[in-house]
Design a protein around this motif. Structure first.
Motif, PDB file in Angstrom:
ATOM      1  N   VAL A 138       0.846  -1.196   0.000  1.00 27.17           N
ATOM      2  CA  VAL A 138       0.000   0.000   0.000  1.00 27.17           C
ATOM      3  C   VAL A 138       0.876   1.239   0.000  1.00 27.17           C
ATOM      4  N   PHE A 139       0.574   2.167  -0.879  1.00 26.41           N
ATOM      5  CA  PHE A 139       1.183   3.488  -0.844  1.00 26.41           C
ATOM      6  C   PHE A 139       0.127   4.497  -0.417  1.00 26.41           C
ATOM      7  N   GLY A 140       0.532   5.420   0.449  1.00 23.50           N
ATOM      8  CA  GLY A 140      -0.403   6.446   0.860  1.00 23.50           C
ATOM      9  C   GLY A 140       0.303   7.747   1.173  1.00 23.50           C
ATOM     10  N   PRO A 141      -0.243   8.860   0.728  1.00 24.33           N
ATOM     11  CA  PRO A 141       0.304  10.155   1.132  1.00 24.33           C
ATOM     12  C   PRO A 141      -0.083  10.480   2.562  1.00 24.33           C
ATOM     13  N   VAL A 142       0.785  11.211   3.240  1.00 24.54           N
ATOM     14  CA  VAL A 142       0.516  11.664   4.602  1.00 24.54           C
ATOM     15  C   VAL A 142       0.103  13.132   4.549  1.00 24.54           C
ATOM     16  N   ALA A 143      -1.032  13.424   5.131  1.00 23.50           N
ATOM     17  CA  ALA A 143      -1.546  14.792   5.143  1.00 23.50           C
ATOM     18  C   ALA A 143      -1.055  15.534   6.374  1.00 23.50           C
ATOM     19  N   LEU A 144      -0.797  16.842   6.212  1.00 24.65           N
ATOM     20  CA  LEU A 144      -0.669  17.736   7.350  1.00 24.65           C
ATOM     21  C   LEU A 144      -2.057  18.331   7.553  1.00 24.65           C
ATOM     22  N   ALA A 145      -2.854  17.609   8.326  1.00 22.21           N
ATOM     23  CA  ALA A 145      -4.266  17.950   8.492  1.00 22.21           C
ATOM     24  C   ALA A 145      -4.416  19.036   9.549  1.00 22.21           C
ATOM     25  N   PHE A 146      -5.199  20.063   9.231  1.00 20.28           N
ATOM     26  CA  PHE A 146      -5.315  21.189  10.155  1.00 20.28           C
ATOM     27  C   PHE A 146      -6.769  21.610  10.337  1.00 20.28           C
TER      28      PHE A 146
END
Length: 379
Positions: A138-146
């Protein structure tokens, strides 16, 4: 080996049919395959359904939603062949998964960072003297969630992100943030950082990104599966940090895009030196295409993402992770080996078909062939 992505990849479909269970847990309920989708997957299945009926795994919460999809596809495929199977996966965090795998408490571990160093040595004993392999499924982007009142669009770079997560930048209207967000109405409020309280491969990947992209604002040795920022509030699992940001104005966290999507969180754009880049499937894929294996030609498919994290390639979203299944190359009993191979083969093929719906990036075709070759080599 560069990971080349087929042109068929389209934008991420917003996650709708997955819901969170108990607060602070990663007990996500994956959307089940439709009758037609399940039948199609079963008809085209690569699963042999050989070996024992029940497999067990634990670890990465980042791949929990993907694991739900993999399990649903596998169950459907084996039902069509007259066999009842199940895969019990506990999203207890990457560190715990690797620990349980070494202790022979589970058949495979899910991990957002490759097993290495002393743990890799310890895993040899668990695998009857054979190497453990890292197989990225699995590939997934990591968000800087705000969650900042009045701010719908936010741009950060490696340096500002590092200073937020080590407590150097304390206010949302700090001049360093303002310089990247001309015209934005940044409030004079405190920043609340959420981080993973459990040992986490997502934390490891995020801290490696900060070390590579922050111009020294994040210490080069402040990496690993435990958060080294010395600021903020810890929360258990990916769901825990996402829920924390959702319920706390003025907050920010690093979390997989699938969990940010579930909680309807906004994600910061990242400027690594070539302009702000929005988190999309296309921008994350551009980074994945440049990723390389640590050891070319090996069946152990651990990736070297340091150059990806530091890249200034235009239009590439640099903060990505590969999440692995950690397995024995040899040393399983015959029933376990057959079942592990059957499940992982299914996951690498038909199991990938619904991942975009969950905010992940399916395996590129060329890379899939490499993964399947490693799975086939398990004995």
């Amino acid at each position: 080996m560069n990971l080349k992505r087929s042109s068929a990849l389209v934008g991420v479909v917003a996650l709708g049919a997955m819901t969170l269970a108990a607060c602070g847990s990663d007990n996500n309920t994956a959307s089940t395959t439709s009758a037609s989708g399940g039948a199609s997957a079963a008809a085209a299945s690569t699963a042999s359904c050989d070996g024992k009926s029940n497999l067990s795994g634990a670890g990465s919460s980042a791949q929990k939603n993907a694991m739900d999809a993999f399990t649903a596809a596998y169950i459907s495929a084996c039902q069509a062949k007259g066999k009842t199977v199940n895969v019990a996966y506990n999203p207890s965090g990457s560190g715990d998964g690797r620990t349980q795998f070494i202790a022979k408490q589970i058949d495979f571990a899910g991990s957002d960072s490759a097993i290495k160093d002393q743990q890799a040595t310890d895993a040899k004993a668990r695998c009857a003297g054979n190497d453990a392999w890292n197989l990225p499924l699995v590939f997934g982007p990591v968000a800087l969630a705000f969650n900042v009142d009045g701010v719908d669009k936010l741009v950060l770079n490696g340096e500002t992100a590092a200073k937020i997560f080590n407590g150097t930048i304390k206010k949302w209207n700090d001049p360093a943030i303002a310089a990247l967000n001309s015209g934005a109405k940044l409030p004079d409020t405190d920043i609340t950082v959420f981080f993973r309280s459990d040992s986490s491969g997502t934390t490891d990947n995020f801290q490696q990104y900060l070390a590579a992209a922050s111009n020294g604002a994040w210490a080069a040795d402040a990496t690993g599966s435990d958060f080294k920022g010395n600021v903020g509030q810890g929360a258990k699992g990916s769901a825990g940090v996402a829920q924390g940001v959702s319920s706390t104005p003025g907050s920010i966290a690093y979390v997989e895009k699938s969990f940010a999507d579930q909680n309807k969180l906004k994600s910061a754009q990242i400027d690594n030196g070539s302009g702000p880049v929005e988190l999309t499937t296309a921008s994350a894929t551009k980074s994945i295409e440049s990723a390389k294996f640590k050891t070319e030609g090996s069946k152990d498919l651990a990736l070297d993402l340091k150059a990806t994290y530091a890249s200034k390639e235009a239009g590439a979203y640099p903060l990505i992770l590969a999440t692995y299944e950690v397995v024995c190359s040899k040393g399983y009993d015959a029933d376990t080996s057959a079942a592990v191979k059957s499940f992982l083969t299914s996951a690498a093929n038909e199991g990938q078909s619904t991942l975009e719906e969950s905010g992940y990036i399916p395996l590129p075709d060329a890379f899939k062939k490499t993964v399947v070759a490693s799975i086939d080599a398990i004995s």
